[in-house]
Design a protein around this motif. Structure first.
Motif, PDB file in Angstrom:
ATOM      1  N   ALA A 308      -5.614 -30.635 -35.581  1.00 21.13           N
ATOM      2  CA  ALA A 308      -4.352 -29.997 -35.215  1.00 21.13           C
ATOM      3  C   ALA A 308      -4.229 -28.682 -35.979  1.00 21.13           C
ATOM      4  N   VAL A 309      -3.696 -27.661 -35.337  1.00 19.67           N
ATOM      5  CA  VAL A 309      -3.345 -26.430 -36.054  1.00 19.67           C
ATOM      6  C   VAL A 309      -1.836 -26.450 -36.273  1.00 19.67           C
ATOM      7  N   VAL A 310      -1.415 -26.164 -37.492  1.00 23.97           N
ATOM      8  CA  VAL A 310      -0.004 -26.269 -37.845  1.00 23.97           C
ATOM      9  C   VAL A 310       0.445 -25.005 -38.558  1.00 23.97           C
ATOM     10  N   ALA A 311       1.765 -24.878 -38.689  1.00 24.92           N
ATOM     11  CA  ALA A 311       2.353 -23.801 -39.474  1.00 24.92           C
ATOM     12  C   ALA A 311       3.008 -24.400 -40.708  1.00 24.92           C
ATOM     13  N   GLY A 312       2.852 -23.709 -41.823  1.00 24.95           N
ATOM     14  CA  GLY A 312       3.510 -24.130 -43.048  1.00 24.95           C
ATOM     15  C   GLY A 312       4.255 -22.954 -43.653  1.00 24.95           C
ATOM     16  N   ALA A 313       5.562 -23.077 -43.825  1.00 26.38           N
ATOM     17  CA  ALA A 313       6.325 -21.960 -44.382  1.00 26.38           C
ATOM     18  C   ALA A 313       5.945 -21.687 -45.831  1.00 26.38           C
ATOM     19  N   ASN A 314       5.477 -22.726 -46.542  1.00 24.78           N
ATOM     20  CA  ASN A 314       5.107 -22.593 -47.946  1.00 24.78           C
ATOM     21  C   ASN A 314       6.245 -21.950 -48.744  1.00 24.78           C
ATOM     22  N   ILE A 315       7.463 -22.335 -48.402  1.00 24.86           N
ATOM     23  CA  ILE A 315       8.641 -21.744 -49.036  1.00 24.86           C
ATOM     24  C   ILE A 315       8.844 -22.350 -50.416  1.00 24.86           C
ATOM     25  N   HIS A 316       9.115 -21.483 -51.399  1.00 26.38           N
ATOM     26  CA  HIS A 316       9.393 -21.910 -52.771  1.00 26.38           C
ATOM     27  C   HIS A 316      10.807 -21.514 -53.208  1.00 26.38           C
ATOM     28  N   GLY A 317      11.610 -21.028 -52.279  1.00 20.13           N
ATOM     29  CA  GLY A 317      12.966 -20.629 -52.592  1.00 20.13           C
ATOM     30  C   GLY A 317      13.205 -19.140 -52.514  1.00 20.13           C
ATOM     31  N   TRP A 318      12.141 -18.360 -52.289  1.00 21.54           N
ATOM     32  CA  TRP A 318      12.268 -16.906 -52.249  1.00 21.54           C
ATOM     33  C   TRP A 318      12.309 -16.441 -50.802  1.00 21.54           C
ATOM     34  N   GLY A 319      13.255 -15.577 -50.493  1.00 24.33           N
ATOM     35  CA  GLY A 319      13.317 -15.006 -49.156  1.00 24.33           C
ATOM     36  C   GLY A 319      14.113 -15.859 -48.192  1.00 24.33           C
ATOM     37  N   ARG A 320      14.455 -15.246 -47.066  1.00 20.94           N
ATOM     38  CA  ARG A 320      15.271 -15.908 -46.049  1.00 20.94           C
ATOM     39  C   ARG A 320      14.701 -15.671 -44.651  1.00 20.94           C
ATOM     40  N   THR A 321      13.362 -15.691 -44.556  1.00 24.87           N
ATOM     41  CA  THR A 321      12.715 -15.431 -43.275  1.00 24.87           C
ATOM     42  C   THR A 321      11.740 -16.544 -42.937  1.00 24.87           C
ATOM     43  N   ALA A 322      11.961 -17.217 -41.818  1.00 27.96           N
ATOM     44  CA  ALA A 322      10.990 -18.182 -41.311  1.00 27.96           C
ATOM     45  C   ALA A 322       9.950 -17.431 -40.488  1.00 27.96           C
ATOM     46  N   VAL A 323       8.685 -17.582 -40.850  1.00 27.77           N
ATOM     47  CA  VAL A 323       7.605 -16.823 -40.223  1.00 27.77           C
ATOM     48  C   VAL A 323       7.034 -17.549 -39.013  1.00 27.77           C
ATOM     49  N   ALA A 324       6.971 -18.898 -39.066  1.00 23.82           N
ATOM     50  CA  ALA A 324       6.339 -19.651 -37.972  1.00 23.82           C
ATOM     51  C   ALA A 324       6.898 -21.066 -37.937  1.00 23.82           C
ATOM     52  N   TRP A 325       6.707 -21.721 -36.787  1.00 22.97           N
ATOM     53  CA  TRP A 325       7.213 -23.069 -36.563  1.00 22.97           C
ATOM     54  C   TRP A 325       6.123 -23.898 -35.894  1.00 22.97           C
TER      55      TRP A 325
END
Length: 417
Positions: A308-325
């Motif tokens: 499967a190919v997936v998206a991971g936001a890898n968010i750590h609390g910085w920024g307010r932009t979702a790049v992929a879903w």
């Protein structure tokens, strides 16, 4: 008699308005299928009112957030080059040392201005744009996120703030995959809604090391704790295989990027200590760099290994932009409990593998290894930004352009008087 100096505010407002109108002729959708790079008719962006009120600023911060690491360096280099050229062509007076000191102060101020703009996009609270899916059986998932329980997470990024971030980005479910711990999941679980259709659900996972590489494991800690070393960092492949062959549940593990693709080992019934998916889009600049640079290699590997190919936001609390879903089709997911949804997602990933997920991402310019394209990152990014504006964003730009033009005329009139 010297000619009057041009009004830069008026000129800038006119240029912005012209770009807004001209780019309409070349408009493209902001969302695309990450694997085929084609439009996705079943998804659109939701732009809340407060976002639209500040669309020129918030939109530029969003566009900066989808750049790769090399492109961020290109933005910095372009900014410094433009500043140097501007100062070289300006009228300078005074002695050499006095001029050198003054130019050094101006250069430092310009650099701090750019870094301050970046910091604003990273640190300031602001409205988010999120995805909206047009079919009831589809849901948007993030397979990679962190809380303040990760060593590199923002200290104030609690599980509650993690949930708020995902709600703003339009995610229906998100895995908390803190480094070497399930503590963030324990914080999030009590506040999950009774059923998935009532709000964003936070699911159980962790980011561990499999064969020395960062790997996201999906599921409760009891399914993996027995295979971890004393540091809770490294998974023992023999222990994972033995537990599965004795009749235990199949592990669900996803390979994260950045990381060498030649070290990916797929899950098979005969060798269960492998991954069932790989990230095609990772929200961090280094991950975005590899995802763009090795896009075709990742897809070829996923096809050959049935991953499967997936998206991971890898968010750590910085920024307010979702790049992929990551978008999956799960019939009846809105009536599922947290446990049922987690089981359903894993079952689909194992069953459908390469066909399980559609990754939807924000469209972004990428240099494809071209030095020239990298050098023109700033003008190219601005042009693409204007091309992707929605109608309401264009109206917001035109409104702010008119406001600044009016202010520019007032300022010029008061100066003359």
């Amino acid at each position: 008699m010297r000619s009057p100096r041009p009004n830069r505010v008026l000129a800038g407002s006119a240029a912005a308005a012209a770009l807004v109108v001209l780019s309409t002729l070349f408009a493209v959708p902001v969302l695309q299928d990450a694997a085929t790079r084609t439009a996705v008719p079943f998804a659109r962006m939701d732009q809340p009112l407060f976002y639209l009120l500040g669309a020129p600023l918030f939109g530029l911060w969003d566009s900066l957030s989808v750049l790769t690491l090399s492109q961020h360096y290109a933005v910095l280099g372009t900014f410094l080059c433009v500043h140097i050229l501007w100062r070289l062509t300006s009228r300078r007076r005074g002695g050499f040392f006095r001029r050198a000191w003054a130019e050094g102060i101006r250069g430092l101020g310009a650099l701090l201005l750019l870094l301050g703009f970046y910091a604003g996009g990273i640190l300031l609270p602001r409205p988010m744009t999120g995805i909206v899916l047009g079919e009831p059986d589809l849901l948007a998932v993030n397979f990679h996120s962190h809380t303040n329980h990760s060593h590199d997470g923002w200290s104030r990024f609690t599980a509650a703030r993690n949930r708020g971030w995902h709600e703003g980005g339009g995610f229906n479910a998100a895995y908390i995959t803190d480094h070497y711990t399930w503590a963030g999941v324990d914080d999030a679980a009590p506040d999950n809604p009774p059923t998935a259709g009532e709000g964003t659900v936070l699911l159980s996972g962790a980011e561990l090391r499999l064969r020395g590489r960062h790997t996201n494991v999906l599921g409760d800690h009891t399914r993996y704790a027995f295979a971890l070393d004393s540091t809770w960092h490294y998974l023992n492949t023999d222990s994972i295989s033995a537990a599965y062959l004795r009749g235990g549940p199949a592990p669900a593990m996803l390979y994260t990027i950045p990381g060498p693709l030649d070290q990916i080992v797929p899950f098979t019934p005969d060798f269960p200590a492998g991954v069932i998916g790989v990230e095609l889009n990772d929200g961090a600049p280094r991950g975005l760099e590899q995802g763009r640079a090795e896009w075709s290699e990742i897809l070829a590997l996923a096809d050959s290994m049935d991953l499967a190919v997936v998206a991971g936001a890898n968010i750590h609390g910085w920024g307010r932009t979702a790049v992929a879903w990551s978008v999956l089709r799960v019939p009846g997911w809105r009536n599922m409990t947290t446990s049922d949804l987690s089981s359903a997602l894993e079952a689909i990933l194992h069953r459908d593998r390469r066909e399980a997920v559609t990754v939807i991402e924000r469209r972004m310019p990428y240099h494809e290894g071209s030095v020239f394209r990298l050098a023109v990152t700033v003008p190219w990014l601005l042009w693409e930004h204007f091309r992707m504006l929605s109608l309401r964003e264009r109206l917001s730009w035109l409104l702010w352009s008119a406001v600044f033009a009016w202010l520019g005329r007032r300022t010029r009139g008061s100066t003359r008087s």
